[in-house]
Design a protein around this motif. Structure first.
Motif, PDB file in Angstrom:
ATOM      1  N   ILE A 150       2.337 -13.659  -4.727  1.00  0.00           N
ATOM      2  CA  ILE A 150       2.764 -12.262  -4.780  1.00  0.00           C
ATOM      3  C   ILE A 150       3.324 -11.885  -6.148  1.00  0.00           C
ATOM      4  O   ILE A 150       2.959 -10.850  -6.703  1.00  0.00           O
ATOM      5  CB  ILE A 150       3.796 -11.960  -3.669  1.00  0.00           C
ATOM      6  CG1 ILE A 150       3.115 -12.087  -2.302  1.00  0.00           C
ATOM      7  CG2 ILE A 150       4.373 -10.556  -3.834  1.00  0.00           C
ATOM      8  CD1 ILE A 150       3.949 -11.676  -1.130  1.00  0.00           C
ATOM      9  N   ALA A 169      -0.185  -0.412   3.981  1.00  0.00           N
ATOM     10  CA  ALA A 169      -0.173  -1.200   2.747  1.00  0.00           C
ATOM     11  C   ALA A 169      -0.830  -0.415   1.614  1.00  0.00           C
ATOM     12  O   ALA A 169      -0.317  -0.351   0.501  1.00  0.00           O
ATOM     13  CB  ALA A 169      -0.894  -2.530   2.962  1.00  0.00           C
ATOM     14  N   ARG A 170      -1.943   0.209   1.930  1.00  0.00           N
ATOM     15  CA  ARG A 170      -2.684   0.957   0.910  1.00  0.00           C
ATOM     16  C   ARG A 170      -1.826   2.115   0.387  1.00  0.00           C
ATOM     17  O   ARG A 170      -1.687   2.308  -0.828  1.00  0.00           O
ATOM     18  CB  ARG A 170      -3.984   1.492   1.513  1.00  0.00           C
ATOM     19  CG  ARG A 170      -4.934   2.128   0.521  1.00  0.00           C
ATOM     20  CD  ARG A 170      -6.231   2.564   1.210  1.00  0.00           C
ATOM     21  NE  ARG A 170      -6.046   3.613   2.202  1.00  0.00           N
ATOM     22  CZ  ARG A 170      -5.939   4.918   1.918  1.00  0.00           C
ATOM     23  NH1 ARG A 170      -6.007   5.321   0.673  1.00  0.00           N
ATOM     24  NH2 ARG A 170      -5.758   5.796   2.873  1.00  0.00           N
ATOM     25  N   GLU A 196       2.158  -8.408   3.334  1.00  0.00           N
ATOM     26  CA  GLU A 196       3.585  -8.067   3.288  1.00  0.00           C
ATOM     27  C   GLU A 196       3.963  -7.195   4.482  1.00  0.00           C
ATOM     28  O   GLU A 196       5.068  -7.306   5.027  1.00  0.00           O
ATOM     29  CB  GLU A 196       3.927  -7.355   1.979  1.00  0.00           C
ATOM     30  CG  GLU A 196       3.769  -8.255   0.764  1.00  0.00           C
ATOM     31  CD  GLU A 196       4.093  -7.547  -0.543  1.00  0.00           C
ATOM     32  OE1 GLU A 196       5.190  -7.763  -1.068  1.00  0.00           O
ATOM     33  OE2 GLU A 196       3.257  -6.759  -1.038  1.00  0.00           O
ATOM     34  N   LYS A 204     -10.456  -4.070  -0.907  1.00  0.00           N
ATOM     35  CA  LYS A 204      -9.297  -4.773  -0.374  1.00  0.00           C
ATOM     36  C   LYS A 204      -9.258  -4.819   1.149  1.00  0.00           C
ATOM     37  O   LYS A 204      -8.455  -5.527   1.726  1.00  0.00           O
ATOM     38  CB  LYS A 204      -8.015  -4.099  -0.877  1.00  0.00           C
ATOM     39  CG  LYS A 204      -7.707  -4.427  -2.328  1.00  0.00           C
ATOM     40  CD  LYS A 204      -6.284  -4.083  -2.687  1.00  0.00           C
ATOM     41  CE  LYS A 204      -6.158  -2.633  -3.049  1.00  0.00           C
ATOM     42  NZ  LYS A 204      -4.842  -2.308  -3.605  1.00  0.00           N
ATOM     43  N   ARG A 228       8.487  -5.632  -6.061  1.00  0.00           N
ATOM     44  CA  ARG A 228       7.607  -6.202  -5.058  1.00  0.00           C
ATOM     45  C   ARG A 228       8.233  -7.378  -4.327  1.00  0.00           C
ATOM     46  O   ARG A 228       8.192  -7.485  -3.120  1.00  0.00           O
ATOM     47  CB  ARG A 228       6.295  -6.626  -5.749  1.00  0.00           C
ATOM     48  CG  ARG A 228       5.317  -7.386  -4.921  1.00  0.00           C
ATOM     49  CD  ARG A 228       4.744  -6.583  -3.785  1.00  0.00           C
ATOM     50  NE  ARG A 228       4.225  -5.280  -4.145  1.00  0.00           N
ATOM     51  CZ  ARG A 228       3.010  -5.015  -4.585  1.00  0.00           C
ATOM     52  NH1 ARG A 228       2.177  -5.978  -4.807  1.00  0.00           N
ATOM     53  NH2 ARG A 228       2.631  -3.793  -4.824  1.00  0.00           N
ATOM     54  N   HIS A 234       0.858  -5.307  -0.419  1.00  0.00           N
ATOM     55  CA  HIS A 234      -0.215  -6.124   0.140  1.00  0.00           C
ATOM     56  C   HIS A 234      -0.172  -6.096   1.669  1.00  0.00           C
ATOM     57  O   HIS A 234       0.907  -6.121   2.252  1.00  0.00           O
ATOM     58  CB  HIS A 234      -0.084  -7.561  -0.339  1.00  0.00           C
ATOM     59  CG  HIS A 234      -0.068  -7.697  -1.828  1.00  0.00           C
ATOM     60  ND1 HIS A 234      -1.168  -7.416  -2.604  1.00  0.00           N
ATOM     61  CD2 HIS A 234       0.914  -8.038  -2.689  1.00  0.00           C
ATOM     62  CE1 HIS A 234      -0.873  -7.605  -3.873  1.00  0.00           C
ATOM     63  NE2 HIS A 234       0.392  -7.974  -3.955  1.00  0.00           N
ATOM     64  N   GLU A 280       0.239 -11.624  -8.294  1.00  0.00           N
ATOM     65  CA  GLU A 280       0.080 -10.310  -7.670  1.00  0.00           C
ATOM     66  C   GLU A 280      -1.233 -10.169  -6.901  1.00  0.00           C
ATOM     67  O   GLU A 280      -1.911  -9.148  -6.965  1.00  0.00           O
ATOM     68  CB  GLU A 280       0.241  -9.179  -8.706  1.00  0.00           C
ATOM     69  CG  GLU A 280       1.669  -9.106  -9.218  1.00  0.00           C
ATOM     70  CD  GLU A 280       2.115  -7.700  -9.574  1.00  0.00           C
ATOM     71  OE1 GLU A 280       1.565  -6.745  -9.006  1.00  0.00           O
ATOM     72  OE2 GLU A 280       3.005  -7.587 -10.413  1.00  0.00           O
ATOM     73  N   GLN A 283      -3.018  -2.072   7.347  1.00  0.00           N
ATOM     74  CA  GLN A 283      -3.682  -1.992   6.042  1.00  0.00           C
ATOM     75  C   GLN A 283      -3.572  -0.594   5.444  1.00  0.00           C
ATOM     76  O   GLN A 283      -3.498  -0.429   4.226  1.00  0.00           O
ATOM     77  CB  GLN A 283      -5.143  -2.423   6.154  1.00  0.00           C
ATOM     78  CG  GLN A 283      -5.270  -3.886   6.511  1.00  0.00           C
ATOM     79  CD  GLN A 283      -6.656  -4.440   6.265  1.00  0.00           C
ATOM     80  OE1 GLN A 283      -7.102  -4.538   5.127  1.00  0.00           O
ATOM     81  NE2 GLN A 283      -7.345  -4.795   7.322  1.00  0.00           N
ATOM     82  N   GLY A 290      -1.267 -11.510  -3.514  1.00  0.00           N
ATOM     83  CA  GLY A 290      -0.665 -11.109  -2.241  1.00  0.00           C
ATOM     84  C   GLY A 290      -1.456 -11.523  -1.022  1.00  0.00           C
ATOM     85  O   GLY A 290      -1.798 -10.708  -0.173  1.00  0.00           O
ATOM     86  N   VAL A 291      -1.759 -12.801  -0.929  1.00  0.00           N
ATOM     87  CA  VAL A 291      -2.466 -13.306   0.241  1.00  0.00           C
ATOM     88  C   VAL A 291      -1.503 -14.026   1.185  1.00  0.00           C
ATOM     89  O   VAL A 291      -1.646 -13.979   2.387  1.00  0.00           O
ATOM     90  CB  VAL A 291      -3.588 -14.265  -0.219  1.00  0.00           C
ATOM     91  CG1 VAL A 291      -4.058 -15.135   0.920  1.00  0.00           C
ATOM     92  CG2 VAL A 291      -4.748 -13.462  -0.782  1.00  0.00           C
ATOM     93  N   PHE A 296      -9.876  -5.868  -6.298  1.00  0.00           N
ATOM     94  CA  PHE A 296      -8.823  -4.906  -6.608  1.00  0.00           C
ATOM     95  C   PHE A 296      -9.286  -3.709  -7.449  1.00  0.00           C
ATOM     96  O   PHE A 296      -8.706  -2.642  -7.357  1.00  0.00           O
ATOM     97  CB  PHE A 296      -7.650  -5.613  -7.293  1.00  0.00           C
ATOM     98  CG  PHE A 296      -6.873  -6.507  -6.370  1.00  0.00           C
ATOM     99  CD1 PHE A 296      -5.760  -6.026  -5.701  1.00  0.00           C
ATOM    100  CD2 PHE A 296      -7.260  -7.811  -6.136  1.00  0.00           C
ATOM    101  CE1 PHE A 296      -5.040  -6.832  -4.831  1.00  0.00           C
ATOM    102  CE2 PHE A 296      -6.556  -8.635  -5.265  1.00  0.00           C
ATOM    103  CZ  PHE A 296      -5.447  -8.138  -4.614  1.00  0.00           C
TER     104      PHE A 296
END
Lengths: 157, 638, 398
Positions: B187, A50-51, A59, B635, B8, A56, B191, A47, B193-194, B346
Motif C-alpha cells: 500500500i 473505493a473508486r 482497504e 482496476k 493512505r 484500494h 501503492e 469497489q 494496494g492488494v 491503473f
C-alpha cells in the motif's frame, strides 16, 4: 448483478459520497449508509466506494471486515443482535437465545430462508441494568423473556 | 502535481511527525539519554531503536523494516523507559527529552520471550521444509532467545490453503506473523494496494479483496512483499524442479540468459557482503549445473536500446516534423513487467505511451528459438529457455499469452537470483571460488550500457549514451566525464533531466531509412525523467494527467521496484537502501571496467541486424519478434 | 427502556439550566475556564483518570490552524451504561461541556463518536443540537462572542469495542480500522487528521459543564483529595436496584452494595470486563483513584454465580474485540481463554496456569493499547481471588 441494479447502486453511492465528502474520513458513514439500505455491502459497492474515494478496494474490504455492524454477505431484512455479555448472560440470555432459534428455525449466524431475519450475537449493548437485551436493527429491547422476544420478532416484516 | 497520498496509510503505521533538526550540531538539537546505565547523546527525534543501533546496542525487531513506515505491532523490540508504566516499542518511540532506557531488564526479556512464544504458537510449518530456512527472522529470534520448546503450544495442522494461483508470488498464511510488512510494502511503498489486514481480533489475517486468489486481483507481481516478509509466508513461484528435469533430459537443449542484477547480488547468498559482482564465476557455475549455453541478457538490453531508441526517434519525428497530433509522448519504457502490469491496471488509457519494444528477457526468448535455433541447427521445440532474473514479475511476463512470437513459448521459465543460488548450492558448488568465464556466442559479451539496466536510471543512461552519439555525432565521453551520465543516476524517487541538443551530426547508416537528417532536433531540449517504485510512478502519472511538467517529457524510464531491477522481488533477502546502493555500485563499477559501454557499439547486435533483422531497428522482422502489445486491464475486480 | 437515574448526587445532577456553562465560559474567558478546570482537579471519567486540565492545556498550547474536540461516546465496556443515560436525559451537559472545550482550546469542530449500538438515540441528539443552534449555543459568534465559532456533528461507530480507545477512535473517524496508534505522539499534538485533538468521555464533558458554571473550588470540595467531585456508577448484576448512581468518590464497595440493595454478594467486578474482580474480603475498599479508580462499571455477583463462567465470558469478549494488530493482545487473549477452558474441563496443570498468569503480566505491560493492557486483569484477579472456588471445590479438580 443486473446492469440496472449496478447503475442505481452507483448513483446511490455517488449521492452518499456527495453528502459526506470524498475524503477517506467519509468511509464509515458511506459504508453505514449502504449497509442500512441494502443490509450488506456487495463487492461491487465496495469497489465503487473505493473508486470514488480513490482508495484500494482491499482497504474498503479491510474496514468492512473489521467492524461487526458492516457486512459483505447479504443479511436478512431485519438483523437481530442478542447481547451475550455477562449480565445479560446471567439473567436469561441462554433461554431467550434458544427460544428464538426454535421459533425461527435457524442458528445464530444464520438468516431465515425468507430473508426476513438474520440472527447474531452482539457484545455488550449497554443495557446491563435491564438485561437480557437485544437490538433489532437499530432499536433496543430490554428485560427480555423468551416470550417477549418472540412477540417482538413476530411483529417484524 | 497531485500529492502522494500520505494519508493512505493508517496513522498508526506512519512515522512520527517530529521533524529531525537539519544539523545535529546546533545547540539544543541533541538529547542526552542513558541506555543500560551508559550515557549517550542523540539527535532530537531519533527513535530509541535508532539510538541503540547507533551505539551498537542490539534490539531484536520483527515488524520494523527500514524501507517502511513504523507499525509498532509485533512488540518484539520492547524496552523499558524509566517512569513509564508499560514497556515501549523502541521502533516507534521518538526521543524528545532525556530518557533512561533499559534494553535487557528482566521484564523486557520476559516480555520479548513471551511475544516470540506467542508467535511460534500460531506459526505453522517446520523450518527444515521452508524456503526461508536459515534466512528467517522468526527463526533467528527463536534462536536468539533460546527457545527450546513451545511454551504456549504449536499448531499441528495448517489452517489456510496455500495460494499458488499467481505465476509470481505464493502466499502461505500459515506462516504469517501479521507484521504487516507486506501490507505496508503493497500500500505505501508500491501503492498497488492488494494486501491488507482483514477481519478483527484473533481472526485477523492478511488478505486480498474478498479473499480472492492473488492471480485474480490487481497484483503487479513485483514481489517486493516477498523481499520484506520476515518468514516464508510469501515466496516466489519456483520453477527449479522443472528446470532440473529439463537439464537431466538429454533431448533438451537448455539455455539460460542472465540479467545484469542477479550477478551483482548473488554473492549475498554465499555469505559475501553486498556489492560483489560474480559475473564470470556465475557463468562457470551455470555450465557446471548443466546449462548448455549461458547468454547475457545485456545483449538484448543493447538491442532494446536500438529498438526503443529508434521508436522514440520515430515518435518524435512524426510528432515534431510530420505534425501528427495523436502520437503519444512522452514514451514510457517497457522493460519492467511490474510497471507494465501496473499501467495496464491503473492507467490503461496511457498504454499507447508505452514502448512497444519487448523487455530484454522476451526479446532474447524470441531470438533464441528463431535465429539461434536456425544458426545452431537445433529444433526450437527441444530448446528450454530459462531467464535468470532479479524479478518475480518476469515469471508472469514469460507466461503472457502473447509472448509466443517464435512459434513457441519464447521464454519457458523465469528463475530468480535466490532460486539459482539454491540450485548452485544443491550442485555442491561454492560460487565465489569458481573460475571466471565468458558468455557464450553467438551473443557474446555485451556492453556496459546493457549492464546498467539493472540500476534505476540505467535504461535512460544507456539510451542517452546512444542517442547523444547518433544524433550529435559527438562522443558521449566528451560530454559526460567517463561516460557517466550522472544527472540520471542516484536513488531519488523521481529524477528529471534536460539535455539541450546544440549541434547535430550526420544520420548514421542504420537510421537512414527513417529520418533524412537531424536538423529538426537542432536547438531542441531533450527532457527525460526516471521513476522507480510504483508509488513514484504514480506521482509522475498523476502529474502527466494534470498536464504538469512531466507531460512535456520525451522519454520516461519507469521501474516497478525501488532501486530498479537490482532491488527486484527475486533478489536475495534482506533488502535495504544500503544493500541496494552497494549492488548499484557493483554494477556501475563493472560497467566502467568494460571495453564496450554503448549499445550501438555492440558488435554482436550489429551482426544481428546484418544477418537476421535485415530491415533494421523497428523494421518488419523486428516488429514481429521484438515488439508487443498491451492489455488495458483496469482496476475492476470481477 | 428505562433511563431514570437511581440516585442523583450533589454534583452531576445539581441544578443546571441550559446555556449556563457556555454563558459563564464566554464571560470569564479562556484562561479562567482552564484555571477553573485545574482547580477542580477533574480526572477523565472514561476510566484512565488522566487530569482533564492537563489534556486541555496541552491542546490549547499546541499551535495549529485546526483543532478538534471529540466526545468519546463509544461506551462499550461491559457493565457501563451511564453515558447512555447522560446522553438521553442530560444532553445539555455533554454538549455544552464540548462547546466550553472548543472555546478553551480554540477548536471550531466538535465530534461525538456515538457507538453504533446507540443509533436509536441519534435522532433525538441531532434534534437537540438543532435547538442549540437556534439558541446560538452552537454556530457562529456563539452568544455574541465575536469569533467564537463551534459546531458539533455526530458520527456513529459500527460495533467495535476497541474504538473506545482514543487513538483507535481517531483512526475510525479517519475511515480506518480501529487500530490504536503508537503513543507518543499523543492526540493533544497529533490527533484527528494530524491536528491537536482532545478526546474526553461523555461524563467528563458533563462534569466540565458544572465546573465552569459553579467553579473549580465548588467541584473539588466534593469527593476526596485525589478524587474530586462525584462519579456516576453503572450498577448491574445481582442487586435489587441496578441502574445509574451518582456517588461521591471515596464510597466503599460495602456502602455501594447497601445502596443498590445487593444481598449475598460474593464478588464485585469494578471497571467492567477489563477491571478488577474484588472478593468479599475486600469490600471495604474505596472507589477512587487512591484505591479503585474506575470508569464506573460495577457488576455484582452473588453466591450463586460461577466465577469461572464469568471469567470465560470476559475472555471470550476480549478475543473477539481485540483489534488484532499487536501480538500480545491478539494471541495472548486466546491463550488465556484456552486456559480457562482447560480449567473448565479439568485438563490443566498449575504449572501451565502459572505460566499464563505470567503471560498476563506481560500483556499488561507489552500490549500496544489499553485493551490488551487491561484484558488480563480479570484472568489474574479472578483466578487469584477465587482460587478456592475454582480449583479446590471439586469443579476445577475433576
Amino acid at each position: 448483478m443486473l446492469v440496472m441494479e449496478k447503475n442505481s447502486l452507483s448513483e446511490e453511492i455517488s449521492k452518499l459520497v456527495d453528502l459526506y465528502g470524498k475524503d477517506r474520513s467519509s468511509l464509515l458513514p458511506i459504508l453505514q449508509g449502504i449497509e442500512k439500505n441494502h443490509k450488506y455491502i456487495s463487492d461491487f459497492a465496495q469497489q465503487e466506494v473505493a473508486r470514488l474515494l480513490d482508495i484500494h478496494p482491499v482497504e474498503v474490504y479491510s474496514v468492512v471486515t473489521f467492524y461487526s455492524f458492516l457486512t459483505h454477505k447479504p443479511m436478512g431484512r431485519n438483523v437481530v443482535r442478542l447481547c451475550q455479555t455477562i449480565t445479560c448472560d446471567m439473567f436469561g440470555k441462554e433461554a431467550v437465545a434458544k427460544a428464538i432459534e426454535r421459533e425461527l428455525g435457524i442458528k445464530f449466524g444464520e438468516t431465515t430462508k425468507d430473508k426476513k431475519v438474520t440472527l447474531e450475537y452482539a457484545n455488550c449493548l449497554g443495557m446491563c441494568d435491564q438485561g437480557p437485551a437485544m437490538l433489532v436493527n437499530d432499536q433496543v429491547y430490554s428485560h427480555l423473556t423468551p416470550e417477549k422476544a418472540i412477540e417482538i420478532l413476530e411483529k417484524l416484516k | 502535481m497531485k500529492e502522494n497520498k500520505e494519508t493512505r496509510a493508517p496513522e498508526s503505521q506512519k512515522g512520527h511527525t517530529i521533524e529531525k533538526p537539519k544539523s545535529s550540531e546546533g545547540i539544543g538539537s541533541m538529547v542526552s539519554i542513558e541506555i543500560n546505565g551508559n550515557k549517550f547523546s542523540v539527535p532530537l527525534g531519533t527513535t530509541i531503536l535508532e539510538a541503540c543501533k547507533q551505539n551498537q546496542i542490539h534490539i531484536p525487531t520483527l515488524c520494523h523494516h527500514d524501507d517502511l513506515c513504523i507499525a509498532g505491532v509485533c512488540r518484539v523490540c520492547l524496552v523499558e523507559v524509566e517512569g513509564m508504566r508499560t514497556l515501549q516499542a523502541s521502533c516507534a518511540y521518538s526521543i524528545t527529552h532525556s530518557l533512561k532506557i533499559h534494553t535487557t531488564s528482566p521484564q523486557v526479556r520476559r516480555a520479548r520471550r513471551h511475544v516470540i512464544d506467542l508467535l511460534l504458537s500460531e506459526h505453522y510449518g517446520e523450518c527444515y521444509s521452508c524456503v526461508r530456512n536459515n534466512n528467517c527472522e522468526l527463526q533467528s529470534l527463536a534462536k536468539e532467545y533460546g527457545v527450546d520448546k513451545f511454551t504456549f503450544g504449536h499448531v499441528s495442522e495448517p489452517l489456510f490453503e496455500e495460494d499458488n494461483s499467481s505465476y509470481s508470488v505464493i502466499r502461505d498464511m500459515n506462516k504469517c506473523v501479521l507484521c504487516k510488512r507486506c501490507v505496508r510494502t503493497c500500500i505505501d511503498l508500491q501503492e498497488v494496494g492488494v494486501l491488507e489486514s482483514i477481519n478483527r481480533g484473533h481472526e485477523t489475517r492478511i488478505g486480498t479483496f474478498l479473499d480472492k486468489p492473488l492471480a485474480d486481483v490487481i497484483c503487479i507481481n513485483c514481489g517486493q512483499c516477498i523481499n520484506r516478509c520476515p518468514t516464508g509466508a510469501l515466496k516466489a513461484n519456483d520453477p527449479s524442479d522443472e528446470i532440473w528435469q529439463a537439464i537431466d533430459d538429454p533431448t533438451k537443449h537448455v539455455v539460460i540468459q542472465t540479467a545484469p542484477s542477479p550477478r551483482a547480488a548473488i554473492g549475498e547468498e554465499f555469505e559475501l557482503g553486498p556489492g560483489h559482482s560474480l559475473t564470470g564465476q556465475m557463468n562457470t557455475a551455470l555450465r557446471r549445473i548443466g546449462f548448455n549455453k549461458v547468454f547475457d541478457t545485456n545483449f538484448t538490453a543493447d538491442l532494446t536500446i536500438m529498438e526503443e531508441g529508434t521508436e522514440l526517434i520515430i515518435r518524435l519525428y512524426k510528432a515534431l516534423v510530420e505534425g501528427e497530433k495523436q502520437i503519444a509522448l512522452p514514451q514510457f519504457t517497457s522493460c519492467s513487467p511490474g510497471w507494465v502490469k501496473y499501467i495496464e491496471h491503473f492507467y490503461p488509457e496511457y498504454l499507447d505511451h508505452v514502448s512497444s519494444a519487448k523487455s530484454p528477457q522476451q526479446m532474447f526468448g524470441a531470438l533464441i528459438k528463431t535465429w539461434y535455433a536456425q544458426k545452431e541447427g537445433i529444433d526450437p521445440a527441444n530448446i528450454v529457455s530459462v531467464a535468470l532474473m532479479p524479478c518475480a514479475a518476469k515469471k508472469y511476463e514469460c507466461n503472457r499469452p502473447e509472448m509466443v512470437d517464435s512459434g513457441y513459448k519464447d521464454v519457458d521459465y523465469g528463475l530468480t537470483t535466490r532460486e539459482l543460488a539454491q540450485m548452485i548450492k544443491e550442485s555442491g558448488i561454492y560460487l565465489p571460488e569458481m573460475e571466471k568465464t565468458h558468455f557464450d556466442d553467438p551473443f557474446g559479451d555485451a556492453s556496459g550500457a546493457g549492464l546498467i539496466f539493472g540500476a534505476t536510471g540505467g535504461v535512460m543512461e544507456a539510451a542517452l549514451r546512444t542517442i547523444i552519439e547518433l544524433v550529435t555525432g559527438v562522443k558521449v565521453e566528451n560530454v559526460f566525464e567517463n561516460m557517466n551520465i550522472v544527472p540520471v543516476r542516484g536513488f531519488e524517487g523521481i529524477r528529471y533531466a534536460e539535455l539541450p541538443i546544440e549541434k547535430v551530426g550526420p544520420v548514421p547508416e542504420i537510421l537512414k531509412p527513417l529520418v533524412p537528417n537531424w536538423d529538426w532536433l537542432k536547438g531542441a531540449t531533450l527532457k527525460v525523467a526516471i521513476a522507480h517504485g510504483t508509488a513514484n510512478a504514480k506521482k509522475i502519472m498523476e502529474d502527466i494527467k494534470a498536464g504538469g511538467k512531466f507531460s512535456e517529457c520525451h522519454f520516461i524510464e519507469f521501474m516497478a521496484c525501488p532501486g530498479g531491477c537490482l532491488g527486484g522481488g527475486g533478489q536475495p533477502i534482506p533488502t535495504s537502501q544500503e544493500i541496494r546502493a552497494k549492488r548499484a555500485e557493483a554494477i556501475y563499477n563493472e560497467d566502467a571496467s568494460l571495453p564496450i559501454r554503448k549499445s550501438h557499439e555492440n558488435k554482436h547486435v550489429l551482426d544481428l541486424y546484418n544477418d537476421f533483422l535485415t530491415d533494421g531497428p523497428c523494421g518488419h522482422i523486428s516488429h514481429k519478434l521484438l515488439h508487443t502489445h498491451y492489455t488495458p486491464r483496469g482496476k475492476y475486480i470481477a | 427502556m428505562e433511563n431514570k437515574v437511581k440516585r442523583e448526587g450533589a454534583v452531576i445532577f445539581s441544578d443546571y439550566t441550559r446555556g449556563d456553562a457556555v454563558k459563564k465560559a464566554v464571560s470569564i474567558g479562556r484562561e479562567d475556564v482552564l484555571f477553573e478546570l485545574k482547580e477542580s482537579k477533574l480526572r477523565g471519567r472514561g476510566g484512565a483518570g488522566f487530569p482533564t486540565s492537563i489534556k486541555w492545556m496541552l491542546t490549547a498550547a499546541a499551535k495549529s490552524d485546526k483543532k478538534y474536540v471529540i466526545c468519546n461516546a463509544d461506551e462499550g465496556e461491559p457493565g457501563t451504561f451511564k453515558d447512555r443515560v447522560l446522553l438521553l436525559e442530560y444532553p445539555e451537559l455533554v454538549f455544552e461541556g464540548m462547546v466550553v472545550g472548543g472555546y478553551a482550546i480554540g477548536a471550531k469542530e466538535g465530534i461525538v463518536y456515538l457507538r453504533g449500538e446507540y443509533e436509536y438515540m441519534l435522532k433525538s441528539l441531532q434534534d437537540y443540537l438543532e435547538e442549540m443552534r437556534k439558541d446560538n449555543l452552537l454556530g457562529k459568534d456563539i452568544l455574541g462572542k465575536k469569533g467564537f465559532d463551534f459546531d458539533i456533528i455526530i458520527r456513529l461507530g459500527s460495533g467495535a469495542y476497541v474504538c473506545g480507545e482514543e487513538t483507535a477512535l481517531i483512526e475510525s473517524l479517519e475511515g480506518h480500522r480501529g487500530e490504536a496508534r503508537n503513543r507518543p505522539p499523543f492526540p493533544v499534538n497529533t490527533g484527528l487528521n494530524g491536528k491537536p485533538t482532545t478526546v474526553n468521555n461523555v461524563e467528563t464533558f458533563a462534569s466540565v459543564a458544572h465546573i465552569v458554571t459553579k467553579g473549580g473550588a465548588w467541584y473539588s470540595q466534593h469527593g476526596t483529595d485525589k478524587s474530586t467531585g462525584s462519579k456516576l456508577f453503572s450498577v448491574s448484576g445481582d442487586c435489587k436496584k441496578p441502574g445509574v448512581y451518582e456517588l461521591p468518590w471515596g464510597t466503599t464497595i460495602n456502602e455501594l452494595l447497601k445502596i443498590v440493595e445487593a444481598e449475598n454478594t460474593k464478588a464485585v467486578q469494578v471497571g467492567g470486563a477489563s477491571g478488577l474482580c474484588v472478593p468479599k474480603a475486600q469490600f471495604d475498599r474505596q472507589l477512587g483513584y487512591e484505591d479503585l479508580g474506575t470508569g464506573g462499571s460495577i457488576m455484582v455477583f452473588n453466591e450463586s454465580r460461577d466465577m469461572l463462567h464469568v471469567l470465560k465470558n470476559f475472555m471470550e469478549f476480549f478475543v473477539e474485540e481485540s483489534c488484532g494488530q499487536c501480538t500480545p493482545c491478539r494471541i495472548g487473549n486466546v491463550k488465556l481463554l484456552e486456559g480457562v477452558e482447560m480449567i473448565e474441563k479439568g485438563e490443566y496443570t498449575f504449572n501451565y496456569i502459572n505460566k499464563l498468569k505470567e503471560l498476563g503480566e506481560t500483556m499488561r505491560i507489552s500490549s500496544k493499547c489499553g485493551l490488551g493492557q487491561s484484558s488480563p486483569n480479570p484472568f489474574i484477579s479472578i483466578l487469584e481471588n477465587f482460587k478456592e472456588e475454582i480449583f479446590n471445590n471439586g469443579k476445577g479438580g475433576k
